[in-house]
Design a protein around this motif. Structure first.
Motif, PDB file in Angstrom:
ATOM      1  N   ALA A   7     -13.622  29.697  31.584  1.00  0.00           N
ATOM      2  CA  ALA A   7     -12.251  29.690  31.064  1.00  0.00           C
ATOM      3  C   ALA A   7     -12.248  29.482  29.553  1.00  0.00           C
ATOM      4  N   ASN A   8     -11.473  30.326  28.857  1.00  0.00           N
ATOM      5  CA  ASN A   8     -11.304  30.248  27.403  1.00  0.00           C
ATOM      6  C   ASN A   8     -12.582  30.585  26.633  1.00  0.00           C
ATOM      7  N   ARG A   9     -13.569  31.105  27.299  1.00  0.00           N
ATOM      8  CA  ARG A   9     -14.830  31.460  26.647  1.00  0.00           C
ATOM      9  C   ARG A   9     -14.691  32.776  25.886  1.00  0.00           C
ATOM     10  N   GLN A  10     -15.397  32.893  24.764  1.00  0.00           N
ATOM     11  CA  GLN A  10     -15.359  34.124  23.982  1.00  0.00           C
ATOM     12  C   GLN A  10     -16.778  34.521  23.583  1.00  0.00           C
ATOM     13  N   VAL A  11     -17.075  35.810  23.741  1.00  0.00           N
ATOM     14  CA  VAL A  11     -18.399  36.341  23.422  1.00  0.00           C
ATOM     15  C   VAL A  11     -18.245  37.536  22.486  1.00  0.00           C
ATOM     16  N   GLY A  12     -19.095  37.612  21.474  1.00  0.00           N
ATOM     17  CA  GLY A  12     -19.045  38.738  20.547  1.00  0.00           C
ATOM     18  C   GLY A  12     -20.431  39.145  20.099  1.00  0.00           C
ATOM     19  N   ALA A  13     -20.552  40.383  19.632  1.00  0.00           N
ATOM     20  CA  ALA A  13     -21.837  40.886  19.152  1.00  0.00           C
ATOM     21  C   ALA A  13     -21.606  42.056  18.204  1.00  0.00           C
ATOM     22  N   SER A  14     -22.585  42.287  17.341  1.00  0.00           N
ATOM     23  CA  SER A  14     -22.521  43.444  16.441  1.00  0.00           C
ATOM     24  C   SER A  14     -23.920  43.917  16.124  1.00  0.00           C
ATOM     25  N   LEU A  15     -24.020  45.186  15.786  1.00  0.00           N
ATOM     26  CA  LEU A  15     -25.273  45.800  15.363  1.00  0.00           C
ATOM     27  C   LEU A  15     -24.962  46.770  14.243  1.00  0.00           C
ATOM     28  N   GLY A  16     -25.667  46.642  13.113  1.00  0.00           N
ATOM     29  CA  GLY A  16     -25.369  47.480  11.967  1.00  0.00           C
ATOM     30  C   GLY A  16     -26.601  48.064  11.323  1.00  0.00           C
TER      31      GLY A  16
END
Length: 358
Positions: free
Chosen positions: A183-192
Motif C-alpha cells: 500500500a502506497n508503495r511507488q517504484v520507478g526506473a530509467s535508462l538513458g
C-alpha cells in the motif's frame, strides 16, 4: 626528540586529513519576476512571484572521501519565496525539495536514502522538455509530474555510473503502511544514453494507491520516452508518455480554475511533446519553444499547449527571461498554465523575470 614527536604527529594528522577529505557546499537560486495569468474564472491575476523559471531555494550538499573511490554524500534543500521571504513548503516540511544521505562509488554507482526526485521526473526535465520544467512553457502543465510524480519520501535510489554513455536509475519508495508492504508503495526506473549530439531515455513509474483501509484503489502506471538531438544551430526535443490507472495523471493546477465543479483527472491518457531550443546572436541568448498535446482517452477532455520563451545570460550566474504559453482546453478540460513553482489560474500566462545562482 620532542621536535621529532611533534613532526610525526603533524604528518599523521595531515595523512588522516588527506585520506578523509570532506567538503560542504552552500548553494542556491534566487528567481523573481512578474507573472500575468488570464482566462480563469477569477479573471486576470498579475503578481510578483518567485521561481517562475527555476524554483528559488537554498541547499547544503557535501561529500567525504572514504578511500578506494568510495565517498559518503548528503544533500539538504529547501524552497524559498523571494516575493515574500517565506519558506516555500507544505505541511511544515523544512527540507521539502530534497533530503538524502548515501554512498557513491566511481565504479559501482550511487545509493541514496531519503526524499528524492523520481526517475520519471528527471527524465522529462533533463531530456524531453526544452523549458526544463520552468517558465510558462513547462511540461508540468500537461504531463503527469505533479505531487508524488515529482519527488518521493522514504525513497531508496540507485544510480549506475556512466558506462560508455549509458546510465540507469532505480527508485523504490516504501509506503510505510502498517500491515501492508504494498500500500502506497511507488517504484520507478530509467535508462538513458547520452553520447555526442544524441540524448535519449526511457522511464517508468508505478504508484500503488491502496491505503491502510482501502485495498481496491489499484495501481497507476506511467511510461515515458524522451529524446533530444543537438544540431548546433538548433536542439530538437521530443517526449511521449502513456498514463494508465488511478492517479496516473495528477493535476498540476487547481481543479476549480474555470468552474466551481472540480475538474477530474483522467485515468487513461497520453502526452506528446515537440520542442526546440536555439542559441541567438553571441550564444548568450536562447530561444525555447514547444507544443504539447494531452489526449484524454477516458473523458475526451483533450488539451493543446503552445509556448515560447527567451533567456539571456548576463553572466555565468545571472540571467533574465521572458516566456508566454497558452492552453486550448477541449470538451470541458481544465488544465492551467503555471510555471516551475506554481500551478497557474488560467489558460494563458506571461513571465518576465531575473534569476541568480550562487
Amino acid at each position: 626528540m620532542k621536535k621529532s614527536l611533534i613532526a610525526v604527529a603533524v604528518l599523521g594528522a595531515m595523512s588522516s586529513a588527506a585520506f578523509a577529505q570532506s567538503n560542504v557546499t552552500i548553494y542556491g537560486i534566487l528567481d523573481a519576476g512578474i507573472v500575468s495569468e488570464r482566462g480563469g474564472a477569477a479573471g486576470t491575476t498579475t503578481k510578483v512571484t518567485s521561481g517562475a523559471a527555476s524554483a528559488s531555494r537554498i541547499g547544503f550538499k557535501g561529500t567525504e572521501d572514504l578511500g578506494g573511490g568510495l565517498s559518503a554524500i548528503f544533500k539538504l534543500e529547501t524552497g524559498a519565496r523571494i516575493d515574500t521571504g517565506a519558506l516555500d513548503n507544505t505541511n511544515n516540511v523544512l527540507f521539502n525539495r530534497e533530503a538524502y544521505v548515501g554512498l557513491s562509488s566511481k565504479t559501482a554507482g550511487t545509493l541514496t536514502l531519503g526524499r528524492q526526485y523520481t526517475p520519471y521526473y528527471e527524465t522529462l526535465r533533463d531530456v524531453g522538455d526544452p523549458f526544463a520544467m520552468g517558465y510558462a512553457g513547462t511540461a508540468k502543465n500537461l504531463f503527469p509530474v505533479a505531487s508524488f510524480m515529482t519527488r518521493n519520501d522514504n525513497a531508496v535510489v540507485y544510480k549506475t555510473p556512466n558506462l560508455q554513455g549509458f546510465t540507469g536509475a532505480v527508485s523504490y519508495s516504501l509506503g510505510e503502511t502498517a500491515g501492508d508492504t504494498t500500500a502506497n508503495r511507488q517504484v520507478g526506473a530509467s535508462l538513458g544514453y547520452n553520447n555526442g549530439p544524441l540524448n535519449v531515455a526511457v522511464a517508468y513509474n508505478s504508484k500503488n494507491n491502496d491505503t491502510a483501509t482501502v485495498k481496491t484503489n489499484g495501481i497507476g502506471h506511467n511510461a515515458l520516452i524522451a529524446a533530444n538531438y543537438d544540431f548546433k544551430v538548433v536542439k530538437v526535443f521530443g517526449a511521449y508518455s502513456k498514463d494508465k490507472g488511478l492517479n496516473s495523471a495528477p493535476l498540476n493546477g487547481p481543479a476549480t480554475a474555470y468552474s466551481t465543479t472540480p475538474f477530474i483527472a483522467s485515468k487513461d491518457s497520453s502526452d506528446a511533446l515537440l520542442g526546440l531550443t536555439a542559441p541567438v546572436g553571441d550564444t548568450a541568448g536562447t530561444v525555447m519553444a514547444s507544443y504539447i498535446r494531452k489526449d484524454d482517452k477516458e473523458f475526451n477532455r483533450d488539451a493543446d499547449q503552445w509556448a515560447i520563451g527567451y533567456s539571456y545570460a548576463l553572466s555565468k550566474r545571472t540571467s533574465t527571461y521572458v516566456a508566454y504559453a497558452k492552453i486550448k482546453n477541449k470538451n470541458g478540460a481544465g488544465y492551467t498554465v503555471g510555471n516551475n513553482s506554481e500551478g497557474g489560474t488560467g489558460d494563458k500566462a506571461f513571465n518576465l523575470g531575473l534569476k541568480h545562482s550562487f
